[in-house]
Design a protein around this motif. Structure first.
Motif, short mmCIF file in Angstrom:
data_model
loop_
_atom_site.label_atom_id
_atom_site.label_comp_id
_atom_site.label_asym_id
_atom_site.label_seq_id
_atom_site.Cartn_x
_atom_site.Cartn_y
_atom_site.Cartn_z
N LYS A 127 -18.06 35.51 24.62
CA LYS A 127 -18.82 35.19 23.42
C LYS A 127 -18.27 33.93 22.75
CE LYS A 127 -21.93 36.50 20.24
NZ LYS A 127 -23.36 36.64 20.52
N TRP A 128 -16.96 33.90 22.59
CA TRP A 128 -16.31 32.76 21.95
C TRP A 128 -14.98 32.47 22.61
CZ3 TRP A 128 -17.24 36.74 17.96
CH2 TRP A 128 -18.45 36.56 17.31
N HIS A 129 -14.61 31.20 22.58
CA HIS A 129 -13.24 30.80 22.88
C HIS A 129 -12.60 30.44 21.55
CE1 HIS A 129 -10.21 27.55 23.79
NE2 HIS A 129 -9.73 28.59 24.45
N VAL A 130 -11.54 31.16 21.17
CA VAL A 130 -10.92 30.97 19.86
C VAL A 130 -9.51 30.40 20.06
CG1 VAL A 130 -10.21 32.06 17.71
CG2 VAL A 130 -12.25 32.88 18.92
N PRO A 131 -9.33 29.11 19.73
CA PRO A 131 -7.99 28.52 19.87
C PRO A 131 -7.12 28.82 18.66
CG PRO A 131 -9.55 26.84 19.14
CD PRO A 131 -10.34 28.12 19.31
N SER A 132 -5.84 28.98 18.88
CA SER A 132 -4.90 29.05 17.78
C SER A 132 -4.64 27.62 17.31
CB SER A 132 -3.59 29.72 18.21
OG SER A 132 -3.81 31.09 18.47
N PRO A 133 -4.27 27.44 16.04
CA PRO A 133 -4.10 26.07 15.52
C PRO A 133 -2.84 25.40 16.05
CG PRO A 133 -3.45 27.69 13.88
CD PRO A 133 -4.04 28.47 15.01
N ASP A 134 -2.91 24.07 16.19
CA ASP A 134 -1.72 23.31 16.56
C ASP A 134 -0.70 23.34 15.43
OD1 ASP A 134 -2.69 22.58 19.07
OD2 ASP A 134 -3.73 20.84 18.27
N GLN A 135 -1.21 23.23 14.21
CA GLN A 135 -0.36 23.28 13.02
C GLN A 135 -0.84 24.41 12.13
OE1 GLN A 135 -0.36 19.74 10.63
NE2 GLN A 135 1.41 20.38 9.42
N LEU A 136 0.06 25.27 11.76
CA LEU A 136 -0.29 26.42 10.94
C LEU A 136 -0.13 26.07 9.46
CD1 LEU A 136 -1.23 29.26 11.76
CD2 LEU A 136 1.09 30.03 11.36
N THR A 137 -1.15 26.38 8.66
CA THR A 137 -1.10 26.14 7.22
C THR A 137 -1.49 27.41 6.48
OG1 THR A 137 -3.42 25.44 7.08
CG2 THR A 137 -1.79 23.73 7.61
N ALA A 138 -1.34 27.37 5.15
CA ALA A 138 -1.76 28.51 4.35
C ALA A 138 -3.26 28.74 4.50
CB ALA A 138 -1.41 28.28 2.88
N LYS A 139 -4.02 27.67 4.68
CA LYS A 139 -5.47 27.79 4.85
C LYS A 139 -5.80 28.61 6.10
CE LYS A 139 -9.71 25.13 5.62
NZ LYS A 139 -10.31 23.79 5.80
N LEU A 182 5.04 32.25 5.74
CA LEU A 182 5.06 31.61 4.42
C LEU A 182 6.22 32.08 3.55
CD1 LEU A 182 1.25 31.57 3.48
CD2 LEU A 182 2.60 29.88 4.75
N LYS A 183 6.61 33.33 3.70
CA LYS A 183 7.68 33.88 2.86
C LYS A 183 9.04 33.76 3.52
CE LYS A 183 8.97 38.16 0.43
NZ LYS A 183 8.56 39.55 0.13
N TYR A 184 9.11 34.07 4.82
CA TYR A 184 10.40 34.09 5.50
C TYR A 184 10.67 32.82 6.31
CZ TYR A 184 10.90 38.99 4.22
OH TYR A 184 11.03 40.16 3.51
N GLY A 185 9.71 31.91 6.36
CA GLY A 185 9.93 30.63 7.02
C GLY A 185 10.12 30.69 8.52
N CYS A 186 9.50 31.66 9.17
CA CYS A 186 9.59 31.74 10.64
C CYS A 186 8.90 30.54 11.28
CB CYS A 186 8.97 33.04 11.13
SG CYS A 186 9.87 34.52 10.62
N THR A 187 9.39 30.11 12.40
CA THR A 187 8.84 28.93 13.07
C THR A 187 7.64 29.31 13.93
OG1 THR A 187 10.46 29.20 14.85
CG2 THR A 187 11.01 27.69 13.05
N TYR A 188 6.79 28.31 14.18
CA TYR A 188 5.52 28.54 14.89
C TYR A 188 5.31 27.47 15.94
CZ TYR A 188 0.49 28.36 15.78
OH TYR A 188 -0.74 28.31 16.38
N GLN A 189 4.68 27.87 17.04
CA GLN A 189 4.33 26.93 18.12
C GLN A 189 3.01 27.36 18.74
OE1 GLN A 189 7.37 26.71 21.13
NE2 GLN A 189 6.02 25.75 22.64
N HIS A 190 2.16 26.39 19.06
CA HIS A 190 0.90 26.68 19.73
C HIS A 190 1.05 26.43 21.23
CE1 HIS A 190 -3.54 25.49 20.62
NE2 HIS A 190 -3.31 26.75 20.93
N TYR A 191 0.79 27.44 22.02
CA TYR A 191 0.72 27.26 23.47
C TYR A 191 -0.70 26.82 23.83
CZ TYR A 191 0.34 28.24 28.43
OH TYR A 191 0.09 28.13 29.77
N GLN A 192 -0.80 25.70 24.51
CA GLN A 192 -2.11 25.13 24.84
C GLN A 192 -2.69 25.81 26.07
OE1 GLN A 192 -3.63 22.77 23.05
NE2 GLN A 192 -1.99 22.08 21.70
N GLY A 193 -3.29 26.95 25.86
CA GLY A 193 -3.89 27.67 26.97
C GLY A 193 -4.37 29.03 26.51
#
Length: 284
Positions: A127-139, A182-193
């Motif tokens: 139905k859809w291909h949903v990518p995770s964001p390259d950069q994560l924001t509060a939005k 946002l609260k604990y400052g954990c790091t984030y990475q987008h896997y391109q796939g």
């Protein structure tokens, strides 16, 4: 030393979906796996499915639980891997080499999210291909969340942030990621796939519970983060207006004119007009 991954599958009375999920794990070329299955005391053939594939499962239990997040928390407590991935009954990994591909890149972030296919089982189609964001924001977290079936979470993060809130029925993933990032400052990475297929038969795609995530999110913000609430509601209003505009006849006309270059031509002519007007003004 290769990263050890714990895959957690929760299930309730979905033997066919459980079989598909387990098979996609068993077919993986990446072998440094710890596979945990939490069954909620199913009354169908789920337990037999588990026994049929027991050689691929490190730990399993079949007993009544208090809901989705209670079952997921039980899986976390059993996890022995460096990362956890929640691949619930009915969902399946995209390819037999996907986990090998992910960990070949030596991810270091606390939370690593890939993309997901939303699969309509009635139509037997994506139905859809949903990518995770390259950069994560509060939005990102205000408008949605990360797909848990495509997100690898360091086991240690649960010790830092805590387990899933079991009082929520559907929005505890969202709350966990909100607080972790946002609260604990954990790091984030987008896997391109694309990591996994998400079966749309579940509660999160049920029309009967369509408004539940928003209701739970609003309740959490009102109680825990009241200063965020006005921005959340305003952002939601703007997104609704944007969606309505894109579904309107006016937008279709605009899109057609833009596609044939008419809008660009109009902008170009308007700029020429301004240049001519400025030159005429200077001559006066």
């Amino acid at each position: 030393m290769p990263v050890k991954l714990t895959i957690i599958t929760i299930n309730l009375n979905n033997a066919a979906g459980l079989k598909k999920t387990i098979e996609s794990v068993a077919d993986q070329s990446y072998r440094n796996l710890d596979y945990v299955v939490i069954d909620g005391g199913s009354r169908d053939d789920s337990q037999q499915v588990i026994r049929n594939y027991e050689t691929f499962i490190n730990s399993w239990v079949s007993e009544p639980d208090k809901g989705i997040y209670h079952a997921m928390n039980k899986g976390i407590r059993k996890a022995t891997g460096d990362y956890c991935l929640f691949l619930n009954s009915g969902d399946w990994l995209a390819t037999p080499t996907i986990l090998e591909n992910v960990f070949a890149q030596d991810p270091e972030a606390d939370i690593v999210a890939g993309d997901v296919y939303f699969y309509n089982t009635q139509q037997k189609a994506i139905k859809w291909h949903v990518p995770s964001p390259d950069q994560l924001t509060a939005k990102t977290l205000f408008l949605g969340t990360l797909p848990h079936q495509a997100t690898f979470i360091r086991r240690a993060v649960f010790d830092k942030v805590g387990l899933y809130n079991e009082t929520l029925k559907i929005a505890s993933d969202w709350l966990f990621f909100l607080e972790a990032l946002l609260k604990y400052g954990c790091t984030y990475q987008h896997y391109q796939g694309t990591i996994a297929y998400f079966n749309m038969d579940g509660i999160s795609c049920d029309p009967a519970t369509e408004s539940l995530p928003r209701r739970e999110q609003l309740a959490v913000l009102a109680n825990e983060y009241p200063l965020f609430l006005p921005d959340y509601e305003r952002l939601d209003q703007l997104e609704t207006q944007s969606l309505q505009w894109k579904q309107s006849n006016e937008y279709r006309v605009y899109h057609f004119l833009d596609r044939i270059g008419f809008i660009s031509l109009g902008v170009f002519l308007r700029r020429i007009k301004r240049v001519i007007q400025r030159n005429l003004y200077r001559k006066r």
